[in-house]
Design a protein around this motif. Structure first.
Motif, mmCIF file in Angstrom:
data_model
loop_
_atom_site.group_PDB
_atom_site.id
_atom_site.type_symbol
_atom_site.label_atom_id
_atom_site.label_comp_id
_atom_site.label_asym_id
_atom_site.label_seq_id
_atom_site.Cartn_x
_atom_site.Cartn_y
_atom_site.Cartn_z
ATOM 1 N N GLN A 61 0.813 -1.204 0.094
ATOM 2 C CA GLN A 61 -0.001 0.085 -0.067
ATOM 3 C C GLN A 61 1.090 1.119 -0.130
ATOM 4 O OE1 GLN A 61 -2.595 -1.014 3.372
ATOM 5 N NE2 GLN A 61 -4.215 -1.426 2.096
ATOM 6 N N GLU A 62 1.891 1.323 0.890
ATOM 7 C CA GLU A 62 2.849 2.442 0.903
ATOM 8 C C GLU A 62 3.452 2.394 -0.749
ATOM 9 O OE1 GLU A 62 5.780 1.234 4.010
ATOM 10 O OE2 GLU A 62 4.163 1.836 5.558
ATOM 11 N N SER A 63 3.762 1.540 -1.191
ATOM 12 C CA SER A 63 4.475 1.338 -2.594
ATOM 13 C C SER A 63 3.322 2.139 -3.662
ATOM 14 C CB SER A 63 4.955 0.117 -3.218
ATOM 15 O OG SER A 63 5.928 -0.269 -2.326
ATOM 16 N N LEU A 64 2.179 1.654 -3.545
ATOM 17 C CA LEU A 64 1.152 2.116 -4.329
ATOM 18 C C LEU A 64 0.710 3.405 -4.124
ATOM 19 C CD1 LEU A 64 -1.525 1.333 -6.109
ATOM 20 C CD2 LEU A 64 -2.733 1.001 -4.121
ATOM 21 N N GLU A 65 0.823 4.140 -3.006
ATOM 22 C CA GLU A 65 0.617 5.648 -2.705
ATOM 23 C C GLU A 65 1.830 6.363 -3.379
ATOM 24 O OE1 GLU A 65 0.539 6.373 1.476
ATOM 25 O OE2 GLU A 65 -1.296 5.101 1.637
ATOM 26 N N ILE A 66 3.027 5.868 -3.580
ATOM 27 C CA ILE A 66 4.319 6.492 -4.060
ATOM 28 C C ILE A 66 4.240 6.423 -5.567
ATOM 29 C CG2 ILE A 66 6.741 6.302 -4.522
ATOM 30 C CD1 ILE A 66 6.879 5.205 -1.371
ATOM 31 N N TYR A 67 3.783 5.204 -5.975
ATOM 32 C CA TYR A 67 3.537 5.084 -7.696
ATOM 33 C C TYR A 67 2.475 6.119 -8.301
ATOM 34 C CZ TYR A 67 6.676 1.173 -7.129
ATOM 35 O OH TYR A 67 7.702 0.276 -6.889
ATOM 36 N N THR A 68 1.379 6.089 -7.485
ATOM 37 C CA THR A 68 0.282 6.825 -7.973
ATOM 38 C C THR A 68 0.653 8.247 -7.811
ATOM 39 O OG1 THR A 68 -1.233 5.281 -6.957
ATOM 40 C CG2 THR A 68 -2.205 7.257 -7.371
ATOM 41 N N ALA A 69 1.347 8.560 -6.894
ATOM 42 C CA ALA A 69 1.622 10.160 -6.511
ATOM 43 C C ALA A 69 2.743 10.600 -7.809
ATOM 44 C CB ALA A 69 2.175 10.277 -5.415
ATOM 45 N N ASN A 70 3.304 9.698 -8.173
ATOM 46 C CA ASN A 70 4.444 9.991 -9.316
ATOM 47 C C ASN A 70 4.057 9.575 -10.662
ATOM 48 O OD1 ASN A 70 6.448 10.865 -7.405
ATOM 49 N ND2 ASN A 70 6.871 8.895 -6.826
ATOM 50 N N GLY A 71 2.672 9.096 -10.722
ATOM 51 C CA GLY A 71 1.990 8.873 -12.099
ATOM 52 C C GLY A 71 2.485 7.764 -12.750
ATOM 53 N N ARG A 72 2.849 6.705 -12.036
ATOM 54 C CA ARG A 72 3.438 5.603 -12.804
ATOM 55 C C ARG A 72 2.457 4.528 -12.313
ATOM 56 N NH1 ARG A 72 8.779 4.257 -13.357
ATOM 57 N NH2 ARG A 72 7.500 2.479 -14.485
ATOM 58 N N GLU A 73 1.260 4.569 -13.197
ATOM 59 C CA GLU A 73 0.078 3.656 -13.140
ATOM 60 C C GLU A 73 0.336 2.234 -13.543
ATOM 61 O OE1 GLU A 73 -2.730 4.613 -11.924
ATOM 62 O OE2 GLU A 73 -1.865 6.565 -11.612
ATOM 63 N N ASP A 74 1.255 2.159 -14.141
ATOM 64 C CA ASP A 74 1.725 0.555 -14.616
ATOM 65 C C ASP A 74 2.045 0.099 -13.257
ATOM 66 O OD1 ASP A 74 3.755 2.480 -14.595
ATOM 67 O OD2 ASP A 74 5.046 0.770 -15.635
ATOM 68 N N LEU A 75 2.874 0.558 -12.528
ATOM 69 C CA LEU A 75 3.466 -0.079 -11.323
ATOM 70 C C LEU A 75 2.333 -0.077 -10.192
ATOM 71 C CD1 LEU A 75 7.074 1.421 -11.050
ATOM 72 C CD2 LEU A 75 6.533 -0.727 -11.792
ATOM 73 N N ALA A 76 1.636 1.007 -10.015
ATOM 74 C CA ALA A 76 0.433 1.050 -9.184
ATOM 75 C C ALA A 76 -0.582 0.052 -9.475
ATOM 76 C CB ALA A 76 -0.183 2.558 -9.433
ATOM 77 N N ASN A 77 -0.721 -0.447 -10.718
ATOM 78 C CA ASN A 77 -1.682 -1.334 -11.045
ATOM 79 C C ASN A 77 -1.191 -2.736 -10.461
ATOM 80 O OD1 ASN A 77 -3.555 0.093 -12.003
ATOM 81 N ND2 ASN A 77 -2.595 0.165 -14.265
ATOM 82 N N LYS A 78 -0.056 -2.956 -10.704
ATOM 83 C CA LYS A 78 0.969 -4.186 -10.268
ATOM 84 C C LYS A 78 0.715 -4.325 -8.767
ATOM 85 C CE LYS A 78 5.415 -6.409 -10.080
ATOM 86 N NZ LYS A 78 5.885 -6.091 -8.915
ATOM 87 N N GLU A 79 0.994 -3.338 -8.007
ATOM 88 C CA GLU A 79 0.862 -3.253 -6.591
ATOM 89 C C GLU A 79 -0.483 -3.432 -6.384
ATOM 90 O OE1 GLU A 79 3.387 -3.449 -4.327
ATOM 91 O OE2 GLU A 79 4.867 -3.089 -5.883
ATOM 92 N N GLN A 80 -1.557 -3.064 -6.865
ATOM 93 C CA GLN A 80 -2.869 -3.243 -6.256
ATOM 94 C C GLN A 80 -3.196 -4.624 -6.470
ATOM 95 O OE1 GLN A 80 -5.129 -0.828 -4.974
ATOM 96 N NE2 GLN A 80 -6.231 -2.852 -4.627
#
Length: 148
Positions: A61-80
């Motif tokens: 979840q911490e990684s997801l927040e960082i990726y989302t804040a930095n516009g990295r939707e590909d990595l955010a989707n992977k974390e989700q």
């Protein structure tokens, strides 16, 4: 059936269905469990595994927040996806009203008087809610209850 057995069965099912992303996530969880078992030289029970799963989810979840804040939707989707995959092994989470009721009962049982007794209350509540609630949420509710 233990949580570890359920995890193994789910990995086998995912392998048969050729869901390699799911297999990868679950094997990482399995490796984390094995690492803790080797380090502590004991076999983990279901409660310890639930705590470990909660930690795994919190990290993601911490990684997801960082990726989302930095516009990295590909990595955010992977974390989700990983959060969703691991979450299936946790029991249904308690809602806030149920947590407040447990906290109030614990405060009465431990005869807590204020913030100085927060540790005593937190330990008792954590024992009752392993895997059922986020410890950060519990902490905030305990603070509210003890300062009110």
């Amino acid at each position: 059936m233990s949580l570890k057995d359920t995890l193994n069965d789910t990995i086998k099912s995912a392998m048969k269905a050729r869901e390699m992303d799911t297999v990868k996530v679950l094997r990482n969880v399995q490796a984390a469990i094995k690492k803790v078992e080797i380090d502590s030289q004991t076999e983990l029970g279901d409660t310890a595994i639930l705590e470990l799963l909660q930690k795994q989810i919190k990290q993601r979840q911490e990684s997801l927040e960082i990726y989302t804040a930095n516009g990295r939707e590909d990595l955010a989707n992977k974390e989700q996806f990983e959060i969703d995959t691991i979450s299936q092994f946790l029991p249904a989470q308690l809602d806030e009203a149920e947590l407040v009721a447990i906290i109030k009962a614990t405060i009465l049982a431990t005869e807590a008087q204020g913030m100085k007794d927060m540790g005593k209350v937190m330990n008792a509540v954590k024992e009752q809610t392993v895997g059922l609630a986020d410890p950060a949420v519990i902490s905030g509710l305990v603070k509210q209850a003890l300062t009110a």
